[in-house]
Design a protein around this motif. Structure first.
Motif, PDB file in Angstrom:
ATOM      1  N   LEU A 197       0.830  -1.205   0.000  1.00  0.00           N
ATOM      2  CA  LEU A 197       0.000   0.000   0.000  1.00  0.00           C
ATOM      3  C   LEU A 197       0.861   1.249   0.000  1.00  0.00           C
ATOM      4  N   ILE A 198       0.443   2.244  -0.760  1.00  0.00           N
ATOM      5  CA  ILE A 198       1.098   3.547  -0.793  1.00  0.00           C
ATOM      6  C   ILE A 198       0.049   4.597  -0.437  1.00  0.00           C
ATOM      7  N   PHE A 199       0.322   5.394   0.600  1.00  0.00           N
ATOM      8  CA  PHE A 199      -0.548   6.497   0.987  1.00  0.00           C
ATOM      9  C   PHE A 199       0.249   7.794   0.835  1.00  0.00           C
ATOM     10  N   HIS A 200      -0.244   8.667  -0.016  1.00  0.00           N
ATOM     11  CA  HIS A 200       0.467   9.908  -0.321  1.00  0.00           C
ATOM     12  C   HIS A 200      -0.330  11.120   0.164  1.00  0.00           C
ATOM     13  N   ASN A 201       0.334  11.990   0.930  1.00  0.00           N
ATOM     14  CA  ASN A 201      -0.198  13.293   1.323  1.00  0.00           C
ATOM     15  C   ASN A 201      -1.358  13.182   2.315  1.00  0.00           C
ATOM     16  N   PHE A 202      -1.263  12.242   3.250  1.00  0.00           N
ATOM     17  CA  PHE A 202      -2.210  12.157   4.365  1.00  0.00           C
ATOM     18  C   PHE A 202      -1.450  12.607   5.618  1.00  0.00           C
ATOM     19  N   LYS A 203      -1.399  13.899   5.860  1.00  0.00           N
ATOM     20  CA  LYS A 203      -0.497  14.446   6.874  1.00  0.00           C
ATOM     21  C   LYS A 203      -1.197  14.919   8.141  1.00  0.00           C
ATOM     22  N   SER A 204      -2.490  15.160   8.089  1.00  0.00           N
ATOM     23  CA  SER A 204      -3.183  15.697   9.253  1.00  0.00           C
ATOM     24  C   SER A 204      -3.681  14.560  10.154  1.00  0.00           C
ATOM     25  N   THR A 205      -4.272  14.931  11.281  1.00  0.00           N
ATOM     26  CA  THR A 205      -4.870  13.939  12.168  1.00  0.00           C
ATOM     27  C   THR A 205      -6.024  13.232  11.472  1.00  0.00           C
ATOM     28  N   LEU A 206      -6.816  13.994  10.731  1.00  0.00           N
ATOM     29  CA  LEU A 206      -7.890  13.389   9.947  1.00  0.00           C
ATOM     30  C   LEU A 206      -7.309  12.484   8.865  1.00  0.00           C
ATOM     31  N   GLY A 207      -6.199  12.904   8.264  1.00  0.00           N
ATOM     32  CA  GLY A 207      -5.545  12.065   7.274  1.00  0.00           C
ATOM     33  C   GLY A 207      -5.081  10.735   7.855  1.00  0.00           C
ATOM     34  N   ASP A 208      -4.546  10.769   9.085  1.00  0.00           N
ATOM     35  CA  ASP A 208      -4.144   9.528   9.756  1.00  0.00           C
ATOM     36  C   ASP A 208      -5.356   8.633  10.023  1.00  0.00           C
ATOM     37  N   ARG A 209      -6.471   9.252  10.382  1.00  0.00           N
ATOM     38  CA  ARG A 209      -7.693   8.484  10.658  1.00  0.00           C
ATOM     39  C   ARG A 209      -8.180   7.786   9.389  1.00  0.00           C
ATOM     40  N   VAL A 210      -8.199   8.512   8.276  1.00  0.00           N
ATOM     41  CA  VAL A 210      -8.643   7.926   7.007  1.00  0.00           C
ATOM     42  C   VAL A 210      -7.667   6.846   6.553  1.00  0.00           C
ATOM     43  N   THR A 211      -6.378   7.068   6.787  1.00  0.00           N
ATOM     44  CA  THR A 211      -5.375   6.054   6.437  1.00  0.00           C
ATOM     45  C   THR A 211      -5.642   4.754   7.183  1.00  0.00           C
ATOM     46  N   SER A 212      -5.974   4.848   8.477  1.00  0.00           N
ATOM     47  CA  SER A 212      -6.272   3.642   9.264  1.00  0.00           C
ATOM     48  C   SER A 212      -7.501   2.927   8.728  1.00  0.00           C
ATOM     49  N   ILE A 213      -8.542   3.688   8.382  1.00  0.00           N
ATOM     50  CA  ILE A 213      -9.777   3.086   7.886  1.00  0.00           C
ATOM     51  C   ILE A 213      -9.528   2.315   6.595  1.00  0.00           C
ATOM     52  N   LEU A 214      -8.697   2.877   5.704  1.00  0.00           N
ATOM     53  CA  LEU A 214      -8.428   2.234   4.418  1.00  0.00           C
ATOM     54  C   LEU A 214      -7.346   1.158   4.532  1.00  0.00           C
ATOM     55  N   LYS A 215      -6.336   1.424   5.327  1.00  0.00           N
ATOM     56  CA  LYS A 215      -5.185   0.513   5.403  1.00  0.00           C
ATOM     57  C   LYS A 215      -5.570  -0.851   5.953  1.00  0.00           C
ATOM     58  N   TYR A 216      -6.427  -0.854   6.975  1.00  0.00           N
ATOM     59  CA  TYR A 216      -6.741  -2.109   7.640  1.00  0.00           C
ATOM     60  C   TYR A 216      -7.806  -2.926   6.920  1.00  0.00           C
ATOM     61  N   LEU A 217      -8.160  -2.513   5.699  1.00  0.00           N
ATOM     62  CA  LEU A 217      -8.978  -3.360   4.838  1.00  0.00           C
ATOM     63  C   LEU A 217      -8.134  -4.426   4.141  1.00  0.00           C
ATOM     64  N   PHE A 218      -6.804  -4.277   4.252  1.00  0.00           N
ATOM     65  CA  PHE A 218      -5.896  -5.177   3.547  1.00  0.00           C
ATOM     66  C   PHE A 218      -5.033  -5.937   4.549  1.00  0.00           C
ATOM     67  N   PRO A 219      -4.752  -7.210   4.284  1.00  0.00           N
ATOM     68  CA  PRO A 219      -3.839  -7.972   5.143  1.00  0.00           C
ATOM     69  C   PRO A 219      -2.388  -7.562   4.891  1.00  0.00           C
ATOM     70  N   VAL A 220      -1.518  -8.002   5.764  1.00  0.00           N
ATOM     71  CA  VAL A 220      -0.086  -7.681   5.646  1.00  0.00           C
ATOM     72  C   VAL A 220       0.495  -8.440   4.451  1.00  0.00           C
ATOM     73  N   PRO A 221       1.155  -7.733   3.500  1.00  0.00           N
ATOM     74  CA  PRO A 221       1.672  -8.413   2.305  1.00  0.00           C
ATOM     75  C   PRO A 221       3.017  -9.086   2.564  1.00  0.00           C
ATOM     76  N   LYS A 222       3.373 -10.004   1.685  1.00  0.00           N
ATOM     77  CA  LYS A 222       4.708 -10.599   1.709  1.00  0.00           C
ATOM     78  C   LYS A 222       5.680  -9.699   0.950  1.00  0.00           C
ATOM     79  N   GLU A 223       6.952  -9.824   1.272  1.00  0.00           N
ATOM     80  CA  GLU A 223       7.945  -8.940   0.680  1.00  0.00           C
ATOM     81  C   GLU A 223       8.041  -9.104  -0.834  1.00  0.00           C
TER      82      GLU A 223
END
Length: 307
Positions: A197-223
């Motif tokens: 996953l790549i998250f670009h330009n999510f710098k605010s507290t709200l940006g961190d919140r949205v990143t968490s909501i979207l990021k945790y829809l995906f499992p941890v990838p392999k290298e």
């Protein structure tokens, strides 16, 4: 099962109420401390209890609690029940159910099939005549972590709702500029690897919140995964792109897999869809915010406007 869910929900709300009170007191202490350090006048609302809070500040230090701080503009805030919402993220793979509004068009059905392929471990469910309470109860009973609904307007997908289970939050997004896989020429094959996953330009507290909501829809990838999903924020519009890559002659070649679309957040509720009317609003995009062209809620720390 229903009694247990009700009890857990009450415990969660009780913890959150206590945390809100502690957060309010800590905020007043920080404001007084800042005024004393800068030798400025203490705000009128704090003057009556300034001596009381100042005495408490003399006995406070970072202590072991500093280890559980999470990033913030003022040096961090203590971990709270919002962190409990995703406490198993990365430990257990997410389990997602995707459905549509009632009587979906053929184009929306096609789009939902493509959305299901984006998220590993996702299942598509026909909406039928089921009510929202029935759907959420069934998801809870089967340990579903996220429930996603895709809406449309005259055959065009225009809305995405992400409800995290069992307690929330629920995020509402406008959906625009949808280009499906079969509309992209020379499209690559859909990989089933867990994506990076790549998250670009999510710098605010709200940006961190949205990143968490979207990021945790995906499992941890392999290298060695060759699949990449990008969420890029530009003027509070989140561009979604899906690629696979390969190395050739010491260079990286990207192949777009699709689909592609844009998301715009307009509300976050602290609850699930079956009790959305009684849930608190964590953040909402209000009409007057549209007039502030220069404001960037996801990328600017000053754009966090909680209820």
């Amino acid at each position: 099962m229903l009694r247990r869910q009700a009890r857990l929900r009450r415990e969660y709300l009780y913890r959150k109420t206590i945390e809100d009170k502690q957060k309010s007191i800590q905020d007043k202490k920080n404001r007084i401390k800042k005024s004393l350090e800068n030798n400025t006048t203490i705000h009128g609302d704090l003057q009556k209890k300034a001596l009381h809070y100042q005495k408490k500040l003399e006995w406070e230090d970072e202590g072991p609690e500093a280890a559980v701080k999470i990033g913030g503009e003022s040096g961090g805030t203590f971990a709270n029940s919002q962190d409990d919402e995703y406490r198993y993220a990365g430990v257990e793979d997410p389990k997602i159910v995707i459905t549509t509004s009632r009587d979906p068009s053929s184009r929306l059905k096609q789009f939902v099939k493509e959305v299901r392929l984006i998220f590993p471990n996702a299942q598509r469910m026909n909406r039928g005549n089921y009510e929202m309470k029935q759907l959420i109860s069934a998801c809870r009973a089967n340990d579903v972590t996220d429930f996603i609904i895709v809406h449309e307007h005259r055959g065009v997908p225009d809305g995405l709702v992400i409800c995290h289970l069992p307690y929330g939050p629920t995020a509402y997004f406008n959906l625009s500029d949808v280009v499906m896989r079969h509309d992209i020429p020379d499209i690559g094959t859909m990989s089933e690897q867990y994506p990076h996953l790549i998250f670009h330009n999510f710098k605010s507290t709200l940006g961190d919140r949205v990143t968490s909501i979207l990021k945790y829809l995906f499992p941890v990838p392999k290298e060695d995964s060759k699949r990449v999903i990008t969420f890029a924020n530009h003027d509070d519009y989140i561009s979604f792109r899906h690629h696979t890559y390969k190395k050739r002659d010491n260079q990286i070649e990207l192949d777009e897999v699709g689909p592609r679309f844009q998301l715009k957040l307009y509300q976050i509720k602290l609850g699930t869809l079956d009790a959305i009317n009684s849930a608190d609003t964590e953040w909402v995009l209000r009409p007057f915010m549209n007039t502030t062209v220069k404001r960037r809620f996801l990328s600017d720390a000053d754009g966090w406007d909680q209820e």
